[in-house]
Design a protein around this motif. Sequence first.
Motif, PDB file in Angstrom:
ATOM      1  N   THR A 148     -40.963 -63.176  74.455  1.00  0.00           N
ATOM      2  CA  THR A 148     -42.406 -63.322  74.638  1.00  0.00           C
ATOM      3  C   THR A 148     -43.090 -61.977  74.438  1.00  0.00           C
ATOM      4  OG1 THR A 148     -42.217 -62.963  77.035  1.00  0.00           O
ATOM      5  CG2 THR A 148     -42.192 -65.252  76.255  1.00  0.00           C
ATOM      6  N   LEU A 149     -44.353 -62.052  74.046  1.00  0.00           N
ATOM      7  CA  LEU A 149     -45.196 -60.874  73.909  1.00  0.00           C
ATOM      8  C   LEU A 149     -46.556 -61.235  74.489  1.00  0.00           C
ATOM      9  CD1 LEU A 149     -45.600 -57.984  72.818  1.00  0.00           C
ATOM     10  CD2 LEU A 149     -46.343 -59.003  70.654  1.00  0.00           C
ATOM     11  N   SER A 150     -47.000 -60.479  75.481  1.00  0.00           N
ATOM     12  CA  SER A 150     -48.273 -60.753  76.157  1.00  0.00           C
ATOM     13  C   SER A 150     -49.382 -59.914  75.540  1.00  0.00           C
ATOM     14  CB  SER A 150     -48.160 -60.456  77.656  1.00  0.00           C
ATOM     15  OG  SER A 150     -47.183 -61.287  78.248  1.00  0.00           O
ATOM     16  N   LEU A 151     -50.512 -60.563  75.278  1.00  0.00           N
ATOM     17  CA  LEU A 151     -51.663 -59.903  74.660  1.00  0.00           C
ATOM     18  C   LEU A 151     -52.916 -60.239  75.457  1.00  0.00           C
ATOM     19  CD1 LEU A 151     -50.937 -60.905  70.937  1.00  0.00           C
ATOM     20  CD2 LEU A 151     -50.296 -58.759  72.058  1.00  0.00           C
ATOM     21  N   ASN A 152     -53.858 -59.299  75.452  1.00  0.00           N
ATOM     22  CA  ASN A 152     -55.144 -59.526  76.119  1.00  0.00           C
ATOM     23  C   ASN A 152     -56.231 -58.886  75.277  1.00  0.00           C
ATOM     24  OD1 ASN A 152     -57.287 -59.910  77.888  1.00  0.00           O
ATOM     25  ND2 ASN A 152     -55.978 -59.612  79.691  1.00  0.00           N
ATOM     26  N   ALA A 153     -57.193 -59.696  74.861  1.00  0.00           N
ATOM     27  CA  ALA A 153     -58.269 -59.215  73.988  1.00  0.00           C
ATOM     28  C   ALA A 153     -59.588 -59.222  74.743  1.00  0.00           C
ATOM     29  CB  ALA A 153     -58.372 -60.085  72.739  1.00  0.00           C
ATOM     30  N   SER A 154     -60.458 -58.304  74.382  1.00  0.00           N
ATOM     31  CA  SER A 154     -61.800 -58.234  74.961  1.00  0.00           C
ATOM     32  C   SER A 154     -62.821 -58.432  73.850  1.00  0.00           C
ATOM     33  CB  SER A 154     -62.033 -56.888  75.656  1.00  0.00           C
ATOM     34  OG  SER A 154     -61.151 -56.733  76.743  1.00  0.00           O
ATOM     35  N   LEU A 155     -63.797 -59.294  74.103  1.00  0.00           N
ATOM     36  CA  LEU A 155     -64.844 -59.568  73.119  1.00  0.00           C
ATOM     37  C   LEU A 155     -66.152 -58.954  73.604  1.00  0.00           C
ATOM     38  CD1 LEU A 155     -62.636 -61.890  72.727  1.00  0.00           C
ATOM     39  CD2 LEU A 155     -64.467 -63.162  71.614  1.00  0.00           C
ATOM     40  N   ASP A 156     -66.897 -58.413  72.671  1.00  0.00           N
ATOM     41  CA  ASP A 156     -68.196 -57.813  72.988  1.00  0.00           C
ATOM     42  C   ASP A 156     -69.297 -58.817  72.705  1.00  0.00           C
ATOM     43  OD1 ASP A 156     -66.978 -55.401  73.667  1.00  0.00           O
ATOM     44  OD2 ASP A 156     -67.015 -54.705  71.578  1.00  0.00           O
TER      45      ASP A 156
END
Length: 247
Positions: A148-156
Amino acid sequence: ARSEKPDTPEPPSVAPIATPRDESPKKKPPVALFVAAGAVLMTGFAWLAGFGPFGAKSEPAPAAAPPPAPTTTASTKPIAAPITCEAGLKIVNAPKGSEILRRLGSTPLAARAPMHVPVELVFTRDGFAPSRMQIDASSPWKHDLVPTLSLNASLDAHVDVDSLTPWPTRKGSPQLPPVIEPSKGTLQVASTPENAEVWMSEPDEMNDVPCGVGVDLLVVRPLGTVQRVRVEWSAFRGSPPRATHSL
């Protein structure tokens, strides 16, 4: 003169009367009686020896020991994500230089993706600017039962909702079909805010489309215009399933 007693006559002798003998044959006790008596005696001896007050007390048998737990040894070889049905999809007549992206779902989500190769994701949500994320080939996948690979993105948020937000430029080179199919893992994807759509940049010929459902695509032309395309599952044929879609 002496008087003489008259002679008393002796009683006649009588022969003894013989008791009649029983000449009938004597009956022998039945064999079954001896067998029954022997059984009773043996039962009594067994009770005294094993269960009686002078015999040894029988102890209950000890419970069987539980089987040892299976031991697992760490393997240096990564375990691929569970194999699922995958179909092929080819997009033709796309303008030269266009980017094709396939929808994975909305955050938070878990999706299959190739490991240890460059992968680009784009996050979109109404009221927010699209955000692009690049996964490097050296990204640290966690190799558990399933990698598994965990990702977290932030949107403006949009500064001006009336302005046209430009599509984020591609960071890597255009995707090409891999020469050797890479192993697959599971992406654990989250975003702030949630419910953002996640799109994976794909080559124009894909071999890892999930079976049984339609495919949503974005075709981003060189000038930045975005076209949304849907290929229904009914368009796939054969085994393994394949489809060709012309723009």
